[in-house]
Scaffold this active site. Structure first.
Site, PDB file in Angstrom:
ATOM      1  NE  ARG A 115     -14.903 -12.864 -25.365  1.00 39.45           N
ATOM      2  CZ  ARG A 115     -16.151 -12.961 -25.796  1.00 39.45           C
ATOM      3  NH1 ARG A 115     -16.417 -13.729 -26.833  1.00 39.45           N
ATOM      4  NH2 ARG A 115     -17.125 -12.327 -25.182  1.00 39.45           N
ATOM      5  CG  LEU A 126     -14.607 -20.094 -34.072  1.00 42.09           C
ATOM      6  CD1 LEU A 126     -15.732 -21.083 -33.799  1.00 42.09           C
ATOM      7  CD2 LEU A 126     -14.981 -19.153 -35.211  1.00 42.09           C
ATOM      8  CG  HIS A 127     -11.541 -14.066 -30.506  1.00 41.74           C
ATOM      9  ND1 HIS A 127     -11.000 -14.210 -31.769  1.00 41.74           N
ATOM     10  CD2 HIS A 127     -11.518 -12.740 -30.251  1.00 41.74           C
ATOM     11  CE1 HIS A 127     -10.663 -13.030 -32.231  1.00 41.74           C
ATOM     12  NE2 HIS A 127     -10.967 -12.107 -31.341  1.00 41.74           N
ATOM     13  NE  ARG A 128     -13.156 -10.753 -34.879  1.00 41.86           N
ATOM     14  CZ  ARG A 128     -12.434  -9.770 -34.371  1.00 41.86           C
ATOM     15  NH1 ARG A 128     -12.947  -8.996 -33.427  1.00 41.86           N
ATOM     16  NH2 ARG A 128     -11.202  -9.536 -34.791  1.00 41.86           N
ATOM     17  CG  ASP A 146     -13.814 -15.281 -34.641  1.00 37.86           C
ATOM     18  OD1 ASP A 146     -12.629 -15.371 -34.277  1.00 37.86           O
ATOM     19  OD2 ASP A 146     -14.769 -15.507 -33.877  1.00 37.86           O
TER      20      ASP A 146
END
Length: 363
Positions: free
Chosen positions: A243, A208-210, A282
């Site tokens: 992030r 996940l990063h969005r 994602d």
């Protein structure tokens, strides 16, 4: 024919590796083709950059523009300024850009303003989501590109609908899959496999990063709780994007089956993809790899620029609401997931088709 190949971020490296290998092959056959590899430095973390060059057999770049860090605008400006100097000193017949990262857009604009042809590999894909920086990069790049190498008929139609003529659209397949198929026998079992006593088909892989999934700490925590509750007693391996790590560090997580890991080099990551029960992500590129490997994939997004992974492959578009994930996971755990097939021309020979076409056009 002199080609300047641009790479800037982790997704680019898998896409340029087979192209460079095919150029080397043609050079060995005395073909009139030379290349210069420019690394913009958009990703400057070693795990996100240098490891990929080594594992994928990509030669050292001829130059690294070292344009990492800063805001989107600052990074774009730095790449354009430094790439302009590079092109003035080493003018090619064309530049070749891949994917949809900031470097792709910035270098295309720079080349076109110097009246240098731009070729876009993975052209024409669209998500329809203008909140994604990548969508803006795709649209801008494709609006000024000279030749378009595409991964699907859907991408071809996007280009046709925007006014691109047939003679500039070249359906060749997917270089990401060239890299995947070319490295399957070289995958490396990561250290965490033994540490956490993992077994093939008995864990989930999560990425996940969005912003829609990770920027709200409470939503991220709820999403992780939902995943853990819906995957039985199976472990969930979560290589954490930089992030995302910043947000996770502020959460009090008590989830023994959730295994947080550092970002993994390519060959270790593909080992986990290949052996997972399923993937929750994602990312766009991972859905392609999952489709070719026949691994069920659940995409936590409201749209995808790779619809063939859903219509043909093993992927399903879940959305960003954690509650919507539950019925998909229930279906998976019940053994009722679709089988999926491999999209046309995702056969490991895309780079060969790209270089053949470029030789026809520019030699």
């Amino acid at each position: 024919m002199k080609i300047t190949i641009v790479a800037g971020a982790r997704p680019n490296f898998m896409k340029i590796s087979p192209i460079i290998k095919e150029i080397h092959k043609r050079e060995s056959e005395n073909a009139d083709i030379k290349y210069r590899l420019v690394h913009t430095g958009q990703h400057y973390d070693k795990k996100m950059s240098a490891d990929f060059f080594e594992q994928l057999g990509i030669p050292e770049p001829h130059v690294n523009l070292e344009a990492g860090g800063g805001t989107q605008a600052e990074q774009t400006a730095a790449i354009m300024t430094r790439f302009e100097k590079e092109l003035l000193e080493h003018r090619p017949d064309l530049i070749l850009v891949v994917g949809d990262v900031t470097s792709t857009m910035a270098c295309t604009i720079t080349a076109k303003k110097l009246c240098i042809d731009a070729v876009h590999v993975e052209a024409g894909i669209r998500s329809g989501d203008m909140t994604m920086p990548e969508e803006i990069n795709r649209i801008v790049t494709d609006s000024i590109t000279d030749h378009f190498f595409t991964t699907s008929e859907v991408a071809n139609n996007h280009l046709r609908n925007s006014g691109v003529t047939e003679d500039r659209i070249h359906f060749v397949g997917n270089t990401m899959i060239d890299s995947l198929l070319g490295n399957l026998e070289k995958v490396i079992q990561p250290d965490l496999w033994q540490t956490y006593e993992l077994h093939s088909g008995e864990y989930f892989l999560l990425t996940l990063h969005r912003p829609a999934n990770v920027d709200d700490p409470l939503n991220l925590k709820y999403l992780l709780e939902t995943i853990i509750k819906s995957t039985g007693n199976l472990k969930v391996i979560f290589p954490v994007h930089p992030r995302t790590k910043k947000i996770l560090d502020g959460l009090a997580l008590n989830m023994p089956n959730l295994i947080l890991a550092e970002p993994l080099p390519y060959l270790e990551f593909i080992y986990l993809v290949k052996n997972a029960k399923a993937i929750i992500t994602d990312s766009g590129g991972i859905t392609e790899e999952a489709t070719v490997l026949g691994v069920p994939c659940l995409t936590m997004r409201n749209s995808t620029e790779r619809p063939e992974t859903v219509t043909v492959g093993t992927n399903e578009l879940v959305g960003t609401d954690p509650l919507k994930l539950i019925p998909f996971l229930n279906k998976l755990m019940a053994g009722e997931w679709k089988r999926g097939q491999i999209p046309p021309l995702w056969d490991g020979k895309t780079a060969e088709r790209i270089i053949k076409k470029l030789e026809e056009i520019y030699n």
